[in-house]
Design a protein around this motif. Structure first.
Motif, mmCIF file in Angstrom:
data_model
loop_
_atom_site.group_PDB
_atom_site.id
_atom_site.type_symbol
_atom_site.label_atom_id
_atom_site.label_comp_id
_atom_site.label_asym_id
_atom_site.label_seq_id
_atom_site.Cartn_x
_atom_site.Cartn_y
_atom_site.Cartn_z
ATOM 1 N N MET A 26 66.945 -49.181 -35.405
ATOM 2 C CA MET A 26 65.675 -48.572 -35.987
ATOM 3 C C MET A 26 64.594 -48.746 -35.026
ATOM 4 S SD MET A 26 66.034 -47.860 -38.955
ATOM 5 C CE MET A 26 67.919 -47.143 -38.681
ATOM 6 N N LYS A 27 64.755 -49.591 -34.003
ATOM 7 C CA LYS A 27 63.780 -49.857 -32.918
ATOM 8 C C LYS A 27 63.996 -48.301 -31.968
ATOM 9 C CE LYS A 27 65.184 -53.360 -30.660
ATOM 10 N NZ LYS A 27 65.196 -54.334 -29.551
ATOM 11 N N GLU A 28 64.835 -47.587 -31.981
ATOM 12 C CA GLU A 28 65.055 -46.298 -31.349
ATOM 13 C C GLU A 28 64.155 -45.312 -32.155
ATOM 14 O OE1 GLU A 28 69.141 -45.088 -30.691
ATOM 15 O OE2 GLU A 28 69.496 -47.130 -29.992
ATOM 16 N N ILE A 29 63.900 -45.465 -33.441
ATOM 17 C CA ILE A 29 63.358 -44.549 -34.362
ATOM 18 C C ILE A 29 61.878 -44.795 -34.465
ATOM 19 C CG2 ILE A 29 63.453 -43.412 -36.435
ATOM 20 C CD1 ILE A 29 66.273 -44.120 -36.636
ATOM 21 N N GLY A 30 61.374 -45.915 -34.599
ATOM 22 C CA GLY A 30 60.143 -46.164 -35.054
ATOM 23 C C GLY A 30 59.659 -47.586 -34.899
ATOM 24 N N GLU A 31 58.489 -47.975 -35.421
ATOM 25 C CA GLU A 31 57.837 -49.532 -35.398
ATOM 26 C C GLU A 31 58.550 -50.069 -36.400
ATOM 27 O OE1 GLU A 31 53.413 -51.861 -36.321
ATOM 28 O OE2 GLU A 31 53.744 -49.418 -36.116
ATOM 29 N N VAL A 32 59.162 -51.167 -35.966
ATOM 30 C CA VAL A 32 59.822 -52.236 -36.844
ATOM 31 C C VAL A 32 59.314 -53.308 -37.229
ATOM 32 C CG1 VAL A 32 62.109 -53.285 -37.018
ATOM 33 C CG2 VAL A 32 62.234 -51.202 -36.047
ATOM 34 N N VAL A 33 59.250 -53.799 -38.717
ATOM 35 C CA VAL A 33 58.871 -54.910 -39.236
ATOM 36 C C VAL A 33 60.213 -55.336 -40.080
ATOM 37 C CG1 VAL A 33 57.342 -56.033 -40.926
ATOM 38 C CG2 VAL A 33 56.403 -54.168 -39.466
ATOM 39 N N VAL A 34 60.427 -56.855 -39.789
ATOM 40 C CA VAL A 34 61.659 -57.567 -40.316
ATOM 41 C C VAL A 34 60.992 -58.522 -41.200
ATOM 42 C CG1 VAL A 34 63.863 -58.767 -39.937
ATOM 43 C CG2 VAL A 34 62.950 -56.848 -38.284
ATOM 44 N N VAL A 35 61.538 -58.523 -42.594
ATOM 45 C CA VAL A 35 61.511 -59.575 -43.355
ATOM 46 C C VAL A 35 62.739 -59.886 -44.279
ATOM 47 C CG1 VAL A 35 60.051 -60.577 -45.450
ATOM 48 C CG2 VAL A 35 59.053 -58.813 -43.904
ATOM 49 N N ALA A 36 63.541 -60.698 -43.769
ATOM 50 C CA ALA A 36 64.650 -61.100 -44.628
ATOM 51 C C ALA A 36 65.047 -62.224 -45.023
ATOM 52 C CB ALA A 36 65.898 -60.602 -43.317
ATOM 53 N N PRO A 37 65.966 -62.516 -45.676
ATOM 54 C CA PRO A 37 66.280 -64.150 -46.363
ATOM 55 C C PRO A 37 66.446 -65.145 -45.127
ATOM 56 C CG PRO A 37 67.321 -62.476 -47.567
ATOM 57 C CD PRO A 37 66.932 -61.752 -46.333
ATOM 58 N N SER A 57 58.353 -67.586 -42.728
ATOM 59 C CA SER A 57 58.136 -68.238 -41.483
ATOM 60 C C SER A 57 58.261 -67.174 -40.421
ATOM 61 C CB SER A 57 59.308 -69.250 -41.264
ATOM 62 O OG SER A 57 59.442 -70.086 -42.057
ATOM 63 N N LYS A 58 57.395 -66.889 -39.662
ATOM 64 C CA LYS A 58 57.411 -65.999 -38.473
ATOM 65 C C LYS A 58 58.499 -66.476 -37.299
ATOM 66 C CE LYS A 58 54.621 -62.697 -35.800
ATOM 67 N NZ LYS A 58 53.313 -62.576 -35.503
ATOM 68 N N VAL A 59 59.117 -65.395 -37.213
ATOM 69 C CA VAL A 59 60.290 -65.916 -36.123
ATOM 70 C C VAL A 59 60.361 -64.971 -34.824
ATOM 71 C CG1 VAL A 59 61.881 -67.028 -37.774
ATOM 72 C CG2 VAL A 59 61.978 -64.362 -37.152
ATOM 73 N N ASN A 60 60.821 -65.177 -34.002
ATOM 74 C CA ASN A 60 60.818 -64.216 -32.509
ATOM 75 C C ASN A 60 62.259 -64.230 -32.141
ATOM 76 O OD1 ASN A 60 59.527 -62.864 -30.547
ATOM 77 N ND2 ASN A 60 59.328 -64.560 -29.345
ATOM 78 N N LEU A 61 63.202 -63.667 -33.076
ATOM 79 C CA LEU A 61 64.542 -63.403 -32.501
ATOM 80 C C LEU A 61 64.591 -62.016 -31.787
ATOM 81 C CD1 LEU A 61 66.478 -64.080 -35.886
ATOM 82 C CD2 LEU A 61 66.135 -65.584 -34.003
ATOM 83 N N ASP A 62 63.780 -61.196 -31.988
ATOM 84 C CA ASP A 62 63.660 -60.136 -31.074
ATOM 85 C C ASP A 62 62.554 -59.933 -30.244
ATOM 86 O OD1 ASP A 62 63.236 -57.371 -30.136
ATOM 87 O OD2 ASP A 62 65.217 -56.891 -31.461
ATOM 88 N N LYS A 63 62.245 -60.206 -28.866
ATOM 89 C CA LYS A 63 60.941 -60.134 -28.130
ATOM 90 C C LYS A 63 60.375 -58.859 -28.312
ATOM 91 C CE LYS A 63 62.322 -63.958 -26.410
ATOM 92 N NZ LYS A 63 61.934 -65.395 -27.205
ATOM 93 N N TYR A 69 59.939 -61.680 -40.001
ATOM 94 C CA TYR A 69 59.756 -63.048 -40.881
ATOM 95 C C TYR A 69 61.156 -63.425 -41.560
ATOM 96 C CZ TYR A 69 54.720 -61.820 -40.260
ATOM 97 O OH TYR A 69 53.572 -61.386 -39.706
ATOM 98 N N SER A 70 61.316 -64.667 -41.547
ATOM 99 C CA SER A 70 62.453 -65.251 -42.463
ATOM 100 C C SER A 70 61.919 -65.445 -43.738
ATOM 101 C CB SER A 70 62.880 -66.521 -41.585
ATOM 102 O OG SER A 70 63.911 -67.177 -42.454
ATOM 103 N N CYS A 71 62.333 -65.203 -44.879
ATOM 104 C CA CYS A 71 61.691 -65.568 -46.341
ATOM 105 C C CYS A 71 62.615 -66.426 -47.027
ATOM 106 C CB CYS A 71 61.395 -64.442 -46.817
ATOM 107 S SG CYS A 71 61.088 -64.398 -48.586
ATOM 108 N N SER A 72 62.219 -67.189 -47.694
ATOM 109 C CA SER A 72 63.141 -68.200 -48.593
ATOM 110 C C SER A 72 63.421 -67.707 -49.731
ATOM 111 C CB SER A 72 62.157 -69.685 -48.962
ATOM 112 O OG SER A 72 61.229 -69.070 -49.811
ATOM 113 N N GLY A 73 63.184 -66.524 -50.053
ATOM 114 C CA GLY A 73 63.185 -65.824 -51.509
ATOM 115 C C GLY A 73 64.518 -64.889 -51.347
ATOM 116 N N THR A 74 64.623 -64.338 -52.510
ATOM 117 C CA THR A 74 65.841 -63.201 -52.507
ATOM 118 C C THR A 74 65.424 -61.813 -51.796
ATOM 119 O OG1 THR A 74 64.909 -61.799 -54.349
ATOM 120 C CG2 THR A 74 65.947 -64.194 -54.904
ATOM 121 N N PRO A 75 66.491 -61.041 -51.714
ATOM 122 C CA PRO A 75 66.289 -59.714 -50.843
ATOM 123 C C PRO A 75 65.100 -58.832 -51.610
ATOM 124 C CG PRO A 75 68.529 -60.240 -51.013
ATOM 125 C CD PRO A 75 67.837 -61.314 -51.808
ATOM 126 N N VAL A 76 65.027 -59.001 -52.756
ATOM 127 C CA VAL A 76 64.004 -58.348 -53.575
ATOM 128 C C VAL A 76 62.574 -58.934 -53.229
ATOM 129 C CG1 VAL A 76 62.979 -57.517 -55.572
ATOM 130 C CG2 VAL A 76 65.341 -57.277 -55.492
#
Length: 255
Positions: A26-37, A57-63, A69-76
């Motif tokens: 997705m980084k090759e295609i556009g501006e990426v925002v990540v929110v995942a469990p 929690s904001k994370v920095n797995l990809d510089k 963001y890491s989220c404590s909730g479900t995928p939805v």
């Protein structure tokens, strides 16, 4: 030209190799925002959190990504909070996965991966769920990256019909053995389930759910047929669960 805004999520957790592979594409295609469990949420279906709090929690797995963001909730939950709290607007595309394991046939009902994509569709966002028929943590996603990119770009360019989400499944094959892509219907299949009853050291009984996947569908236009014959399956799914064909019959009941 302005790059499209792409929301990436999954159900295997933010550190899963599948989502990291999806992010790279997705980084090759556009501006990426990540929110995942923040932990695995497989088979959560369309569950949402209403009796507990949700933390981000904001994370920095990809510089290269500013908003991850890491989220404590479900995928939805991840999709909902991304759209309404982080982005404050609808992204141009939501992609979910790449799931470690199949989401073909009846599995789409239980899938957290696909439910995240469906939630995006409910929000009016073009959405795709990607899955690979390999449950191992070290599954090889490399052969499928070009297909992920192609399908995502096509959706961005052409759009999707209202209320339609794509369910894409990849067979566990080497790149040279992939025959192509098939547009399919969902196969009629079920799980024949069993509960393995056990007793813990304290004498309390507990159960492990197990079962066997049984495909009753002999059609050659299904996702199961495609996957077992070397093709990538693409099934258009919808969140409108109305059985339209049954309405006339029920009207004859004179309720």
């Amino acid at each position: 030209m302005k790059k499209p805004l792409i929301l990436v999520t999954n159900d295997d957790s933010i550190v899963a190799p599948g989502i990291r592979a999806l992010i790279e594409v997705m980084k090759e295609i556009g501006e990426v925002v990540v929110v995942a469990p923040d932990s695995p949420q497989s088979a959560m279906g369309h569950a949402i959190t209403i009796n507990d709090t949700i933390t981000l929690s904001k994370v920095n797995l990809d510089k290269e990504i500013d908003k991850e963001y890491s989220c404590s909730g479900t995928p939805v939950d991840c999709v909902k909070i991304a759209v309404h709290e982080i982005l404050k607007k609808k992204p141009d595309l939501c992609v979910s996965g790449i799931n470690h394991g199949s989401n073909s046939s009846i599995n789409v009902i239980y899938s957290g991966t696909m439910s995240a994509a469906v939630e995006a569709g409910i929000e009016g966002i073009p959405a795709i769920g990607f899955s690979l028929l390999d449950y191992s943590w070290d599954a090889d996603f490399e052969p499928f990256k070009k297909y992920v990119k192609n399908i995502a770009q096509k959706v961005l360019k052409k759009g999707l019909p209202d209320g339609v989400i794509l369910n894409v499944n990849f067979p566990k094959l080497k790149e040279k053995d992939i025959k192509g892509i098939k547009i399919c219907r969902q196969a009629k299949a079920t799980w024949v389930e069993e509960f393995d009853k056990r007793t813990n050291p304290m004498g309390k009984e507990y159960y492990w759910l197990s079962g066997e996947f049984v495909n009753q569908d002999k059609g050659e236009d299904t996702d199961e047929w495609a996957l077992h014959n070397g093709y990538i399956s693409v099934v258009p799914v919808q969140f409108d669960l109305t059985a339209h064909h049954a309405i006339s019959q029920l009207n004859n009941w004179n309720l």
